[in-house]
Write a protein that holds these residues in place. Structure first.
Motif, mmCIF file in Angstrom:
data_model
loop_
_atom_site.group_PDB
_atom_site.id
_atom_site.type_symbol
_atom_site.label_atom_id
_atom_site.label_comp_id
_atom_site.label_asym_id
_atom_site.label_seq_id
_atom_site.Cartn_x
_atom_site.Cartn_y
_atom_site.Cartn_z
ATOM 1 N N ALA A 1 0.769 -1.209 0.053
ATOM 2 C CA ALA A 1 0.095 -0.155 0.037
ATOM 3 C C ALA A 1 0.895 1.250 0.011
ATOM 4 N N ILE A 2 0.327 2.395 -0.627
ATOM 5 C CA ILE A 2 0.990 3.642 -0.566
ATOM 6 C C ILE A 2 0.049 4.571 -0.238
ATOM 7 N N VAL A 3 0.531 5.422 0.617
ATOM 8 C CA VAL A 3 -0.457 6.639 1.156
ATOM 9 C C VAL A 3 0.059 7.929 0.981
ATOM 10 N N ASP A 4 -0.498 8.960 0.468
ATOM 11 C CA ASP A 4 -0.144 10.457 0.283
ATOM 12 C C ASP A 4 -0.345 10.975 2.198
ATOM 13 N N VAL A 5 0.680 11.153 2.725
ATOM 14 C CA VAL A 5 0.302 11.552 4.157
ATOM 15 C C VAL A 5 0.003 12.995 4.057
ATOM 16 N N ARG A 6 -0.123 13.822 3.127
ATOM 17 C CA ARG A 6 -0.720 15.135 3.050
ATOM 18 C C ARG A 6 -2.036 14.948 3.080
ATOM 19 N N THR A 7 -2.651 14.264 1.968
ATOM 20 C CA THR A 7 -4.152 14.377 1.922
ATOM 21 C C THR A 7 -4.675 13.243 2.437
ATOM 22 N N GLY A 8 -3.928 12.222 2.996
ATOM 23 C CA GLY A 8 -4.625 10.935 3.298
ATOM 24 C C GLY A 8 -5.093 10.105 2.448
ATOM 25 N N LYS A 9 -4.727 10.385 1.073
ATOM 26 C CA LYS A 9 -5.255 9.408 0.060
ATOM 27 C C LYS A 9 -4.474 7.976 0.072
ATOM 28 N N LEU A 10 -5.130 7.037 0.197
ATOM 29 C CA LEU A 10 -4.561 5.751 0.345
ATOM 30 C C LEU A 10 -4.880 4.665 -1.035
ATOM 31 N N THR A 11 -3.746 4.177 -1.353
ATOM 32 C CA THR A 11 -3.773 3.191 -2.504
ATOM 33 C C THR A 11 -3.535 1.947 -1.711
ATOM 34 N N PRO A 12 -4.804 1.058 -1.539
ATOM 35 C CA PRO A 12 -4.426 -0.286 -0.434
ATOM 36 C C PRO A 12 -3.679 -1.320 -1.128
ATOM 37 N N SER A 13 -3.398 -1.321 -2.592
ATOM 38 C CA SER A 13 -2.825 -2.283 -3.266
ATOM 39 C C SER A 13 -2.230 -1.858 -4.506
ATOM 40 N N LEU A 14 -1.084 -2.177 -4.780
ATOM 41 C CA LEU A 14 -0.397 -1.914 -5.951
ATOM 42 C C LEU A 14 -0.925 -2.593 -7.112
ATOM 43 N N GLU A 15 -1.948 -3.620 -6.690
ATOM 44 C CA GLU A 15 -2.417 -4.294 -7.666
ATOM 45 C C GLU A 15 -3.573 -3.740 -8.740
ATOM 46 N N ALA A 16 -3.819 -2.188 -8.042
ATOM 47 C CA ALA A 16 -4.733 -1.557 -8.997
ATOM 48 C C ALA A 16 -4.164 -0.791 -9.895
ATOM 49 N N TYR A 17 -2.615 -0.743 -9.940
ATOM 50 C CA TYR A 17 -1.924 -0.119 -11.056
ATOM 51 C C TYR A 17 -1.684 -1.042 -12.171
ATOM 52 N N ARG A 18 -1.795 -0.330 -13.516
ATOM 53 C CA ARG A 18 -1.372 -0.988 -14.479
ATOM 54 C C ARG A 18 -0.024 -1.307 -14.709
ATOM 55 N N VAL A 19 0.089 -2.733 -14.923
ATOM 56 C CA VAL A 19 1.543 -3.396 -15.209
ATOM 57 C C VAL A 19 1.772 -3.351 -16.720
ATOM 58 N N LEU A 20 2.944 -2.906 -17.012
ATOM 59 C CA LEU A 20 3.638 -2.971 -18.636
ATOM 60 C C LEU A 20 4.739 -3.681 -18.228
ATOM 61 N N LYS A 21 4.588 -5.087 -18.913
ATOM 62 C CA LYS A 21 6.003 -5.874 -18.895
ATOM 63 C C LYS A 21 6.333 -6.166 -20.111
ATOM 64 N N ASP A 22 7.533 -6.116 -20.702
ATOM 65 C CA ASP A 22 8.075 -6.436 -22.005
ATOM 66 C C ASP A 22 7.408 -5.273 -23.040
ATOM 67 N N GLY A 23 7.158 -3.947 -22.741
ATOM 68 C CA GLY A 23 6.533 -3.220 -23.527
ATOM 69 C C GLY A 23 4.737 -3.123 -23.915
ATOM 70 N N ARG A 24 4.329 -4.114 -22.986
ATOM 71 C CA ARG A 24 2.691 -4.621 -23.266
ATOM 72 C C ARG A 24 2.190 -4.610 -21.983
ATOM 73 N N VAL A 25 0.724 -4.226 -22.094
ATOM 74 C CA VAL A 25 0.018 -4.330 -20.696
ATOM 75 C C VAL A 25 0.215 -5.719 -20.274
ATOM 76 N N TYR A 26 -0.002 -5.944 -18.979
ATOM 77 C CA TYR A 26 0.140 -7.238 -18.546
ATOM 78 C C TYR A 26 -0.573 -7.580 -17.219
#
Length: 339
Positions: free
Chosen positions: A169-194
């Motif tokens: 998880a990553i949080v912006d401590v200034r705003t409190g905005k939390l990303t509970p899991s990096l699995e929400a991010y788009r993954v680019l592997k070998d130049g393609r969406v994975y």
């Protein structure tokens, strides 16, 4: 014997048994208290003031047995084995930068434990708290103090095998905005969406630009170093067989643990440094398996934990592959060096 006398005898016997039980408990408690206050050969720890902005200090989780075990503790960075000042704040994992700290804690319940991430200010006062879905394992704060990250095991409890699942998880401590899991991010592997159902992320480490971070991604039985973009919400694979990355102060190198073929399954790693400009790997002169996210003491030196008599000890090693490991502190883990 009349009934009244029988009752009196019974009450006297019960009182005697209770007195014996109380005496036994008090005796055991006194022994435990003496053990805690005077652990033979252990570091000397006393209560005091701990801050995250006092220059020239090392702040860490104290592992020495006694009333201050697990507390955030400080020593002079030039004397890491010296007497310790304990804060009263307990953490399982800890990191800090620019006056912001993240403290991963256990909350002991009647049936089971739960876990939380507490954001701390420079005086170790709570700013915010977030639920953590499993056993904490890694913690980091961005060099600016604006972002904090943590990793937890949500299935299994060791990186050594393959049967585990993590949540980063990553949080912006200034705003409190939390990303509970990096699995929400788009993954680019070998130049393609994975896309894959078995994605795991752990070991976040931040660059100075408040945008770029690095982490480990695992999928299909392999691990990769990924570069993340906080604004685009993407992660891009960079290099295979990288775990628990730690970005150098100059932003050009990654210290990491690498699985080496032929090593035992329960101790499979060696410490390496990866040059991000050339992708050249340098093995470090630590012959033991290191299961830790190393900390850069400065641009030339790494600090990391290995098992010790109290749970963990801290060691240092040059980051260029030279020299040899040196123990700098016993009964300590999760070090932070305050400039």
């Amino acid at each position: 014997m009349i009934l009244r006398n029988r009752i009196l005898v019974l009450l006297a016997a019960l009182a005697a048994l209770a007195a014996v039980a109380v005496a036994s408990v008090l005796h055991a408690s006194a022994r435990a208290d003496r053990r805690d206050r005077a652990q033979p050969g252990g570091p000397r720890v006393t209560s005091g003031t701990v801050t995250l902005t006092t220059p020239g200090r090392m702040v860490f989780r104290n592992m020495a047995w006694g009333p201050h075990r697990d507390e955030l503790t400080t020593v002079p960075a030039t004397d890491p084995s010296g007497p310790r000042t304990a804060s009263g704040v307990k953490c399982l994992r800890f990191y800090a930068a620019s006056g912001t700290g993240v403290c991963l804690q256990a909350v002991h319940g009647a049936v089971s434990d739960t876990y939380r991430a507490v954001i701390l200010d420079a005086h170790l006062k709570e700013r915010a708290r977030y639920d953590v879905p499993g056993i904490p394992s890694r913690a980091r704060v961005s060099p600016t103090g604006h972002f904090a990250a943590w990793t937890a095991f949500v299935g299994g409890d060791s990186y050594a095998g393959t049967n585990f699942s993590t949540r980063a998880a990553i949080v912006d401590v200034r705003t409190g905005k939390l990303t509970p899991s990096l699995e929400a991010y788009r993954v680019l592997k070998d130049g393609r969406v994975y896309r894959a159902a078995d994605l795991n992320f752990w070991g976040v480490t931040f660059a100075r630009d408040d945008r770029t971070f690095y982490a480990t991604m695992a999928t299909k039985g392999r691990t990769y170093l990924v570069r993340g973009d906080l604004r685009a919400r993407t992660v891009t694979t960079l290099h295979p067989n990288v775990e628990c990355p730690s970005l150098s102060p100059d932003g050009n190198r990654i210290a990491f643990k690498k699985r080496v073929r032929g090593l035992p399954k329960d101790a499979p790693w060696r410490l390496y440094v990866l040059d991000l400009r050339t992708m050249r790997e340098t093995p470090l002169a630590e012959p033991r398996s290191v299961d830790d996210q190393a900390v850069w003491r400065d641009t030339h030196t790494l600090v990391y934990a290995l098992p010790g008599d109290y749970g963990a000890d801290l060691y240092t090693i040059p980051a260029d592959g030279s020299g040899k490991p040196r123990r700098i502190s016993t009964a300590a883990v999760s070090p932070v060096f305050v400039g």
